[in-house]
Design a protein around this motif. Sequence first.
Motif, short mmCIF file in Angstrom:
data_model
loop_
_atom_site.label_atom_id
_atom_site.label_comp_id
_atom_site.label_asym_id
_atom_site.label_seq_id
_atom_site.Cartn_x
_atom_site.Cartn_y
_atom_site.Cartn_z
N UNK A 97 0.84 -1.20 0.00
CA UNK A 97 0.00 0.00 0.00
C UNK A 97 0.87 1.25 0.00
N UNK A 98 1.82 1.28 0.92
CA UNK A 98 2.71 2.44 0.99
C UNK A 98 3.54 2.59 -0.28
N UNK A 99 3.99 1.46 -0.84
CA UNK A 99 4.79 1.54 -2.06
C UNK A 99 4.01 2.15 -3.21
N UNK A 100 2.70 1.88 -3.25
CA UNK A 100 1.87 2.48 -4.29
C UNK A 100 1.82 3.99 -4.17
N UNK A 101 1.64 4.48 -2.96
CA UNK A 101 1.60 5.93 -2.76
C UNK A 101 2.97 6.55 -3.01
N UNK A 111 6.77 9.64 -6.50
CA UNK A 111 8.01 9.63 -7.27
C UNK A 111 7.81 10.07 -8.71
N UNK A 112 6.59 10.08 -9.19
CA UNK A 112 6.33 10.51 -10.56
C UNK A 112 6.48 12.02 -10.73
N UNK A 113 6.45 12.74 -9.61
CA UNK A 113 6.64 14.19 -9.63
C UNK A 113 8.11 14.48 -9.38
N UNK A 114 8.72 15.30 -10.22
CA UNK A 114 10.16 15.55 -10.10
C UNK A 114 10.50 16.68 -9.14
N UNK A 115 9.53 17.24 -8.45
CA UNK A 115 9.80 18.35 -7.55
C UNK A 115 10.41 17.92 -6.24
N UNK A 116 11.14 18.83 -5.61
CA UNK A 116 11.77 18.54 -4.32
C UNK A 116 10.72 18.35 -3.23
N UNK A 117 9.58 19.06 -3.36
CA UNK A 117 8.54 18.95 -2.34
C UNK A 117 8.01 17.53 -2.23
N UNK A 159 13.92 1.81 -3.03
CA UNK A 159 14.21 2.15 -4.42
C UNK A 159 13.34 3.27 -4.95
N UNK A 160 12.06 3.27 -4.56
CA UNK A 160 11.14 4.30 -5.04
C UNK A 160 11.50 5.67 -4.46
N UNK A 161 11.79 5.71 -3.17
CA UNK A 161 12.14 6.98 -2.54
C UNK A 161 13.46 7.51 -3.11
N UNK A 184 14.60 7.01 -6.04
CA UNK A 184 14.33 7.53 -7.39
C UNK A 184 13.74 8.93 -7.30
N UNK A 185 12.84 9.15 -6.34
CA UNK A 185 12.26 10.49 -6.17
C UNK A 185 13.33 11.51 -5.80
N UNK A 186 14.23 11.12 -4.89
CA UNK A 186 15.31 12.02 -4.48
C UNK A 186 16.26 12.28 -5.64
N UNK A 187 16.50 11.26 -6.45
CA UNK A 187 17.41 11.42 -7.59
C UNK A 187 16.85 12.41 -8.60
N UNK A 188 15.55 12.31 -8.87
CA UNK A 188 14.94 13.24 -9.82
C UNK A 188 15.03 14.67 -9.32
N UNK A 189 14.94 14.83 -8.00
CA UNK A 189 14.99 16.18 -7.42
C UNK A 189 16.41 16.66 -7.18
#
Length: 717
Positions: free
Chosen positions: A465-469, A474-480, A512-514, A516-521
């Motif tokens: 469930x948490x991984x889905x959210x 992670x699809x948003x490239x913003x730092x927020x 891995x998902x988190x 990826x989000x940090x990497x995009x930002x």
Amino acid sequence: MSRYCQVCRSLSSWSQRRLLGQAASSIKASSLHRGISVMDIMPAVNTSIHISSLCQQRRTLSSSGQQTTSKLNIKGNIVQPISEAQRRAAQLELDRMNESTSRLLHMTDVPVSDSIVNETRVALNYWSRRWYMHFHPGFGRAAKGSQLSLQALRQWDRHDNTDNNMIDVGSLTATTELQNEEIKTNTEQLQQGGGDHGARQAERLLDWSIENKLIPHGIFDLSKEGSYIKSADQHLASSPNLTCANIVQTYLLPCEFGGFGGSNDNYGFRNDATLSKHFIANASYVRALADATRVMKKMKQLHSTNPDQLFPDTLSIVTELNVWSKRAILLSEIQSKDSVAGSNVGSNCSNLLELLKSLEQDDEDSISVGYDNKYTLQGCLDHMETILHDAENRYTSTNDDRIRPSVDWYNHIIGAWARSDLGDAMEKTTQFLYGMEKYAETEVGADSSTDSDIRRCWAKPNTITYNGVLFSLARDQGRGRAKVAQEMLNSMKERYQQTKDESIRPDDVSYGTVLHALAQAGMAQEAESILDSLEDDYNAFIDQSESDEQSLMLESVVESVVVPGLTIYNSVLNAWANSFQRNAAERSESLLNRMKVLHQTGRNSGVDPDMISLSTVMKCHSQSKSKEGTERAEELLNQAIAMYHQGNWKVKPDSIMFNCALLGWASISGVEGQDQGGMAAERAELLLHKMKSLREDSSLDIHQDTQSFNIVLDCVS
């Protein structure tokens, strides 16, 4: 915006897509009786396994009672030792089921007797469940699959497989001449082979049973067949819908991790179920979806015609939502990529949609969504909401545990929303999560009428469930959003530490998902901090488990340890590349050397740098806007070419790697003190010619693309 900035941004987008592709290639398959979790569509961590699995394998006892150690292949998969007796037993069972099924399907004027009903029940259970466990090439690596069955499946397949389609079978030995004769016999017996062979045999038996009116006589009563499902899921184990659910699940395997089967079609697609796992939109996916939908409809029809035998329950709702979520994912992929150049789907999107429509138009009882919305993403999501709402109402009005809401219900719809590009996807996923968290606290469920941010739910959240959210974030490239994802990961860790509830422990997908989000930002320091924490936990376990006696005492500790895999390291490298910090090149080079040492010493053999690792470090050097950094980027390129020619296919150079090197010369072109005598333009042209010569003179399939020429033009302009 200058052309140089445009190229930088384009290469960054390229790098992120490659990381997502590499991550998704380690998708984990769910068990047959469960719905496909959102984990199956998350950017999973390549080569990562839980240490607990490794320890369990170390403690496996052989038939002689001696302790044995299972082999761990280079991909991080546990390879079960398969005995010759197990192979023979599986083959004998297959032969017996082939004979029984053939006899049943050729019967006319079927007498309804206990023996016929029992034989049909056993055959249905075998083809819908046990055949998959024994012979499916994807599942065989983790269960009782054998080299014999894998080679037979390859011969049954209806197209020639390339080397990329071959399945790694680890420690399994080659077949003997006798086994090859058995393969030939089975090939003649099974005219339509492939990874979906078991499901098709089961569906033939299902149709035969309906035609001969065997349903009312208890062919779906599995109490006499025993259960392969854990005791915690006894309602699922005794579900009369289990056979249909297993058939649906087997058909959907190409939507998860690939398999064998299929043929070329008239729509320009080769039906390779063994395509890379991140290559979602292909003909195999569409055909699998159409097959699964057909069986789902038969199950629902049986609910109407034989309500005493089959009725809607927890498992049937999971199955429905599973099929609709796969449909939503496909339509989301088509819808979002249709107008994007260079995507996996590209101009073939309309062909995929036409293929789906053509496969379903022959069905008399078409799927009813209303206004033909079954071919739109929003229509699928709305229908999933309707299925979920009706099932919840049925449970609350009857309190029947047979239709108790399952966490899988919510995970399917969260996963479908998370993969969509719709504007309210983030809002929808968090509403479900908050409602499930509220239910975990009160066991009653939040009243959504008093809080619009919460949807009333009837199941506790789990890691999936948490991984889905997290994936939606992670699809948003913003730092927020990246910070929110990091906070959610920390919250998961805190909840797990407080409750010791394994169902909410962060796993490799969460990290891995988190990352990826940090990497995009470009949040490199935060990303490396998470990596350091994972390494500390992993190293602590390795240090304590050097002796077998100590490892046996760590059963409670290893449950919380995740091996940091290659994708995790590549995500951190990408974070440095996107950070544009002065020391990014130095920090990325240091991390690259660390990966090499971990691989060479065997400390973490799965993190041998690949083409993504090298190209990302090259990008960091190229962005340093210095002659030294640019020369170092080209040096790494030459090292990759040399290593590839020495047999290291993981670092095979491509146009992206060359463009990263070209980008460095473009960055210093015309810069005083860096570009002496117009050297940058000359070196860039030499690299461009090198791309052409390597393509002509070696096995490297390197194409000079538009960006390559644009970068060189930037150097000379």
